[in-house]
Write a protein that holds these residues in place. Structure first.
Motif, PDB file in Angstrom:
ATOM      1  N   LEU A   1      43.558  61.384  97.456  1.00 43.54           N
ATOM      2  CA  LEU A   1      43.384  59.963  97.773  1.00 43.54           C
ATOM      3  C   LEU A   1      44.422  59.540  98.810  1.00 43.54           C
ATOM      4  CD1 LEU A   1      42.809  58.067  94.399  1.00 43.54           C
ATOM      5  CD2 LEU A   1      41.330  57.998  96.411  1.00 43.54           C
ATOM      6  N   ALA A   2      43.975  58.966  99.893  1.00 36.62           N
ATOM      7  CA  ALA A   2      44.901  58.513 100.943  1.00 36.62           C
ATOM      8  C   ALA A   2      45.419  57.119 100.595  1.00 36.62           C
ATOM      9  CB  ALA A   2      44.205  58.513 102.298  1.00 36.62           C
ATOM     10  N   LEU A   3      46.259  57.061  99.566  1.00 36.35           N
ATOM     11  CA  LEU A   3      46.822  55.789  99.111  1.00 36.35           C
ATOM     12  C   LEU A   3      47.853  55.261 100.095  1.00 36.35           C
ATOM     13  CD1 LEU A   3      47.338  57.048  95.498  1.00 36.35           C
ATOM     14  CD2 LEU A   3      45.863  55.111  96.039  1.00 36.35           C
ATOM     15  N   VAL A   4      47.998  53.935 100.151  1.00 41.05           N
ATOM     16  CA  VAL A   4      49.028  53.305 100.971  1.00 41.05           C
ATOM     17  C   VAL A   4      49.717  52.228 100.144  1.00 41.05           C
ATOM     18  CG1 VAL A   4      47.708  53.740 103.079  1.00 41.05           C
ATOM     19  CG2 VAL A   4      47.523  51.515 101.948  1.00 41.05           C
ATOM     20  N   THR A   5      50.954  51.899 100.513  1.00 39.43           N
ATOM     21  CA  THR A   5      51.691  50.845  99.825  1.00 39.43           C
ATOM     22  C   THR A   5      51.818  49.623 100.725  1.00 39.43           C
ATOM     23  OG1 THR A   5      53.827  51.717 100.573  1.00 39.43           O
ATOM     24  CG2 THR A   5      53.007  52.481  98.436  1.00 39.43           C
ATOM     25  N   ILE A   6      51.884  48.435 100.100  1.00 41.38           N
ATOM     26  CA  ILE A   6      52.081  47.173 100.815  1.00 41.38           C
ATOM     27  C   ILE A   6      53.189  46.414 100.089  1.00 41.38           C
ATOM     28  CG2 ILE A   6      51.015  45.068 101.690  1.00 41.38           C
ATOM     29  CD1 ILE A   6      48.279  46.411 101.300  1.00 41.38           C
ATOM     30  N   ASP A   7      54.337  46.294 100.728  1.00 37.64           N
ATOM     31  CA  ASP A   7      55.510  45.697 100.108  1.00 37.64           C
ATOM     32  C   ASP A   7      56.342  44.996 101.174  1.00 37.64           C
ATOM     33  OD1 ASP A   7      55.906  46.758  97.119  1.00 37.64           O
ATOM     34  OD2 ASP A   7      55.047  48.399  98.311  1.00 37.64           O
ATOM     35  N   PRO A   8      57.326  44.176 100.755  1.00 39.33           N
ATOM     36  CA  PRO A   8      58.278  43.648 101.735  1.00 39.33           C
ATOM     37  C   PRO A   8      58.937  44.793 102.500  1.00 39.33           C
ATOM     38  CG  PRO A   8      58.501  42.500  99.651  1.00 39.33           C
ATOM     39  CD  PRO A   8      57.566  43.642  99.406  1.00 39.33           C
ATOM     40  N   PRO A   9      59.289  44.582 103.751  1.00 40.68           N
ATOM     41  CA  PRO A   9      59.735  45.689 104.605  1.00 40.68           C
ATOM     42  C   PRO A   9      60.981  46.416 104.123  1.00 40.68           C
ATOM     43  CG  PRO A   9      60.041  43.556 105.694  1.00 40.68           C
ATOM     44  CD  PRO A   9      59.207  43.318 104.491  1.00 40.68           C
ATOM     45  N   THR A  10      61.859  45.746 103.367  1.00 45.78           N
ATOM     46  CA  THR A  10      63.094  46.397 102.941  1.00 45.78           C
ATOM     47  C   THR A  10      62.996  47.014 101.547  1.00 45.78           C
ATOM     48  OG1 THR A  10      63.952  44.296 102.077  1.00 45.78           O
ATOM     49  CG2 THR A  10      64.501  44.870 104.367  1.00 45.78           C
ATOM     50  N   SER A  11      61.868  46.859 100.871  1.00 46.43           N
ATOM     51  CA  SER A  11      61.738  47.346  99.496  1.00 46.43           C
ATOM     52  C   SER A  11      61.725  48.866  99.443  1.00 46.43           C
ATOM     53  CB  SER A  11      60.460  46.805  98.856  1.00 46.43           C
ATOM     54  OG  SER A  11      60.500  45.413  98.716  1.00 46.43           O
ATOM     55  N   MET A  12      62.405  49.390  98.441  1.00 41.85           N
ATOM     56  CA  MET A  12      62.373  50.824  98.173  1.00 41.85           C
ATOM     57  C   MET A  12      61.786  51.125  96.797  1.00 41.85           C
ATOM     58  SD  MET A  12      63.517  52.478 100.785  1.00 41.85           S
ATOM     59  CE  MET A  12      64.031  54.074 100.131  1.00 41.85           C
ATOM     60  N   ASP A  13      61.716  50.106  95.927  1.00 45.57           N
ATOM     61  CA  ASP A  13      61.137  50.283  94.589  1.00 45.57           C
ATOM     62  C   ASP A  13      59.643  49.993  94.658  1.00 45.57           C
ATOM     63  OD1 ASP A  13      61.661  47.641  95.199  1.00 45.57           O
ATOM     64  OD2 ASP A  13      62.357  47.086  93.205  1.00 45.57           O
ATOM     65  N   LEU A  14      58.881  50.984  95.081  1.00 49.53           N
ATOM     66  CA  LEU A  14      57.452  50.807  95.362  1.00 49.53           C
ATOM     67  C   LEU A  14      56.643  51.151  94.114  1.00 49.53           C
ATOM     68  CD1 LEU A  14      57.348  52.371  98.957  1.00 49.53           C
ATOM     69  CD2 LEU A  14      58.108  50.102  98.213  1.00 49.53           C
ATOM     70  N   ASP A  15      56.132  50.117  93.450  1.00 49.24           N
ATOM     71  CA  ASP A  15      55.403  50.285  92.192  1.00 49.24           C
ATOM     72  C   ASP A  15      53.955  50.691  92.389  1.00 49.24           C
ATOM     73  OD1 ASP A  15      57.199  49.150  89.938  1.00 49.24           O
ATOM     74  OD2 ASP A  15      57.313  47.610  91.478  1.00 49.24           O
ATOM     75  N   GLN A  16      53.313  50.165  93.460  1.00 52.98           N
ATOM     76  CA  GLN A  16      51.860  50.291  93.577  1.00 52.98           C
ATOM     77  C   GLN A  16      51.442  50.921  94.897  1.00 52.98           C
ATOM     78  OE1 GLN A  16      52.660  46.698  94.239  1.00 52.98           O
ATOM     79  NE2 GLN A  16      53.236  46.108  92.181  1.00 52.98           N
ATOM     80  N   ALA A  17      50.347  51.658  94.840  1.00 49.31           N
ATOM     81  CA  ALA A  17      49.716  52.172  96.057  1.00 49.31           C
ATOM     82  C   ALA A  17      48.204  52.004  95.891  1.00 49.31           C
ATOM     83  CB  ALA A  17      50.070  53.639  96.282  1.00 49.31           C
ATOM     84  N   VAL A  18      47.517  51.663  96.979  1.00 50.24           N
ATOM     85  CA  VAL A  18      46.111  51.276  96.882  1.00 50.24           C
ATOM     86  C   VAL A  18      45.240  52.050  97.861  1.00 50.24           C
ATOM     87  CG1 VAL A  18      46.383  49.382  98.546  1.00 50.24           C
ATOM     88  CG2 VAL A  18      44.558  49.267  96.819  1.00 50.24           C
ATOM     89  N   HIS A  19      43.985  52.246  97.452  1.00 50.61           N
ATOM     90  CA  HIS A  19      42.948  52.797  98.320  1.00 50.61           C
ATOM     91  C   HIS A  19      41.649  52.105  97.931  1.00 50.61           C
ATOM     92  CE1 HIS A  19      39.661  55.581  99.393  1.00 50.61           C
ATOM     93  NE2 HIS A  19      40.445  55.974 100.382  1.00 50.61           N
ATOM     94  N   ILE A  20      40.896  51.624  98.903  1.00 47.38           N
ATOM     95  CA  ILE A  20      39.624  50.953  98.620  1.00 47.38           C
ATOM     96  C   ILE A  20      38.529  51.613  99.434  1.00 47.38           C
ATOM     97  CG2 ILE A  20      38.366  48.773  98.613  1.00 47.38           C
ATOM     98  CD1 ILE A  20      41.032  47.325  98.530  1.00 47.38           C
ATOM     99  N   ALA A  21      37.500  52.060  98.740  1.00 48.91           N
ATOM    100  CA  ALA A  21      36.367  52.716  99.405  1.00 48.91           C
ATOM    101  C   ALA A  21      35.125  51.854  99.273  1.00 48.91           C
ATOM    102  CB  ALA A  21      36.122  54.087  98.787  1.00 48.91           C
ATOM    103  N   ARG A  22      34.351  51.799 100.333  1.00 51.44           N
ATOM    104  CA  ARG A  22      33.038  51.152 100.256  1.00 51.44           C
ATOM    105  C   ARG A  22      32.022  52.153  99.705  1.00 51.44           C
ATOM    106  NH1 ARG A  22      32.981  46.344 103.250  1.00 51.44           N
ATOM    107  NH2 ARG A  22      34.705  46.142 104.750  1.00 51.44           N
ATOM    108  N   THR A  23      31.108  51.648  98.895  1.00 52.17           N
ATOM    109  CA  THR A  23      30.033  52.482  98.362  1.00 52.17           C
ATOM    110  C   THR A  23      28.699  51.803  98.624  1.00 52.17           C
ATOM    111  OG1 THR A  23      29.986  51.433  96.167  1.00 52.17           O
ATOM    112  CG2 THR A  23      31.595  53.211  96.510  1.00 52.17           C
ATOM    113  N   ASP A  24      27.610  52.469  98.287  1.00 48.06           N
ATOM    114  CA  ASP A  24      26.282  51.882  98.470  1.00 48.06           C
ATOM    115  C   ASP A  24      26.088  50.640  97.599  1.00 48.06           C
ATOM    116  OD1 ASP A  24      25.661  53.874 100.258  1.00 48.06           O
ATOM    117  OD2 ASP A  24      24.645  55.130  98.774  1.00 48.06           O
ATOM    118  N   THR A  25      26.840  50.572  96.495  1.00 45.04           N
ATOM    119  CA  THR A  25      26.650  49.462  95.556  1.00 45.04           C
ATOM    120  C   THR A  25      27.806  48.471  95.557  1.00 45.04           C
ATOM    121  OG1 THR A  25      27.614  50.817  93.785  1.00 45.04           O
ATOM    122  CG2 THR A  25      25.209  50.841  94.017  1.00 45.04           C
ATOM    123  N   GLY A  26      28.851  48.738  96.343  1.00 45.71           N
ATOM    124  CA  GLY A  26      29.991  47.822  96.348  1.00 45.71           C
ATOM    125  C   GLY A  26      31.271  48.487  96.814  1.00 45.71           C
ATOM    126  N   PHE A  27      32.235  48.602  95.907  1.00 45.07           N
ATOM    127  CA  PHE A  27      33.548  49.132  96.263  1.00 45.07           C
ATOM    128  C   PHE A  27      34.136  49.911  95.091  1.00 45.07           C
ATOM    129  CE2 PHE A  27      32.801  44.967  98.085  1.00 45.07           C
ATOM    130  CZ  PHE A  27      33.054  45.128  99.442  1.00 45.07           C
TER     131      PHE A  27
END
Length: 468
Positions: free
Chosen positions: A49-75
């Protein structure tokens, strides 16, 4: 932009006042340094999974990483959460110290982390290009953004890129979002519309923030730029927390974040304010849907959203085991909700995640997680209260230092709450951005000139006066 020299502000006095310190027991530090994944044999390899993180620029305590895929029925939303429960030994010195702290405290000159940095910013953090232990939520949505099914399981993951909110917003505006979050704006908008329909209340008030200037070391008091990307990312976290609450309610074991319904008097007061401001509000329209439509930059919106903060008071935690609590809903969200997405920064999430992992797999909940729930409710209530006080103290101190030499000067302001006989009026000064009390009787929702009456650094009190 108003600035103050860094040497004129000592945030150490706030650390001392609230008993905050970064020093950990040596045993806890050693355990953090040697922490390893106790559940490695249970993990599914999802490093594909090509996960990515979105956080304030100086943060090092990265709790979450996300990946969203489109499908024929939604996401399909894949949301990886740092698996702190597999890294901290129950009953250990590290476990006991984190229970004492409750959460990470953020001050302008640095954070006081829940866990030693060796863990929170090192071996457990979802830093890019490193294989990490995670609790991986997989949430299927239909084309309208409604949840179809979900599960959570232990996995090994790897983040491929690190982004911040402003960068994600700029990329979205330019049409150059990373493929892993190309669908984030669509999912975010769909989920936001669903939230408004269920009566959720989203207050987009300006956030005061104390920041340090990298060029000269001075401090600035600014308004945090609120982007749509903030909202999109928040919707993913809320979605996951709602799924977690659903698992807990089904299992009848968990820790919910709750908020009682708004009192009728509070809603009536907001309706009167809206009418006075000339804001049309149909009788059957939820307050959340009304607020979502308003221009966030209009003074009248600032006034109404400030008034609406009264609807979000009284949030708490409800721990339960075997019998559901009387209140299971967070009325500000409009649904049951649980904290599970920030275990590096918030104590409760480690235990709540463990409940969800067991509930999703149909296995027994570990005793160390289950027996801690009742105490966690009290720990988190106290910790949240202290964190709010620390945040406010830092802002108040900065305001007082910034304005101390300007007593007697006049400022342009917007009146966000008028005096009512029990309290002074409240105003918002744009430059420098200050929310403060004001004597006199300035009319609510108007732009006025006020005089700075007090800026006391010792007491951290700032107040203005209005003279018609």
């Amino acid at each position: 932009m108003s600035r103050i020299a860094a040497r004129t502000i000592d945030f150490g006095v706030i650390r001392t006042e609230f008993g905050l310190g970064e020093d950990y027991p040596e045993a806890a530090v050693q355990e953090a340094r040697s922490a390893s994944d106790s559940c490695s044999e249970e993990r599914e390899d999802r490093t594909d999974l090509a996960l990515v993180t979105i956080d304030p620029p100086t943060s090092m305590d990265l709790d979450q990483a996300v990946h969203i895929a489109r499908t024929d029925t939604g996401f399909v939303v894949s949301y990886a959460i740092a698996d702190v429960g597999a890294m901290v030994v129950p009953g250990s010195a590290l476990d006991q110290e984190s229970r004492r702290r409750g959460q990470t405290f953020y001050l302008p000159d640095g954070s006081l982390p829940l866990h030693p940095r060796e863990l929170s910013e090192g071996s457990a953090s979802l830093l890019p290009d490193l294989v990490r232990a995670a609790a991986l939520w997989t949430i299927e949505l239909d084309k309208n953004g409604e949840t179809v099914r979900f599960d959570v399981r232990r996995a090994t993951v790897r983040s491929v890129a690190r982004f911040d909110y402003e960068g994600v917003q700029a990329a979205a505006d330019a049409g150059t979002l990373h493929p892993s979050i190309e669908a984030l704006p669509d999912v975010g908008r769909l989920r936001s519309a669903i939230a408004a329909a269920r009566g959720a209340i989203e207050l987009k008030l300006p956030d005061q923030e104390v920041v340090e200037d990298d060029t000269d070391g001075s401090w600035r008091l600014v308004l945090h730029p609120h982007t749509k990307a903030d909202d999109w990312n928040a919707e993913i976290s809320l979605l996951t927390g709602m799924c977690a609450a659903s698992l807990m309610i089904e299992t009848k074991v968990g820790l919910l974040r709750t908020l009682p319904p708004a009192e009728s008097d509070a809603l009536a007061s907001i309706r009167r304010t809206a009418a006075a401001l000339g804001i049309e509000w149909q009788a059957d329209r939820p307050i959340g849907a009304l607020l979502a439509e308003l221009d966030p930059n209009a003074p009248t919106t600032l006034v109404l959203m400030t008034e609406a903060t009264t609807l979000l008071r009284g949030a708490g935690y409800a721990a339960f085991d075997g019998e559901l609590p009387e209140l299971t809903v967070h009325s500000g969200i409009g649904a049951p909700y649980a904290h599970v997405t920030a275990p590096l920064r918030r104590l409760s999430d480690r235990f709540s995640t463990e409940v969800c992992l067991a509930a999703s797999a149909g296995t027994e909940i570990p005793a160390w997680a289950r027996t801690a729930l009742a105490d966690l409710a009290d720990v988190m209530r106290a910790s949240d209260s202290q964190a709010n006080k620390v945040d406010r103290a830092c802002i108040d101190l900065t305001e007082a230092v910034l304005l101390a030499h300007r007593v007697g000067q006049r400022f342009a302001a917007v009146v966000v709450r008028e005096a009512d006989g029990k309290r002074d009026a409240e105003i918002f000064v744009e430059d420098p951005p200050v929310l403060a009390k004001c004597t006199g009787e300035p009319p609510e929702g108007t732009s006025v000139q006020v005089e700075l009456a007090t800026a006391d650094v010792r007491t951290r009190v700032v107040s203005f006066a209005y003279r018609s």
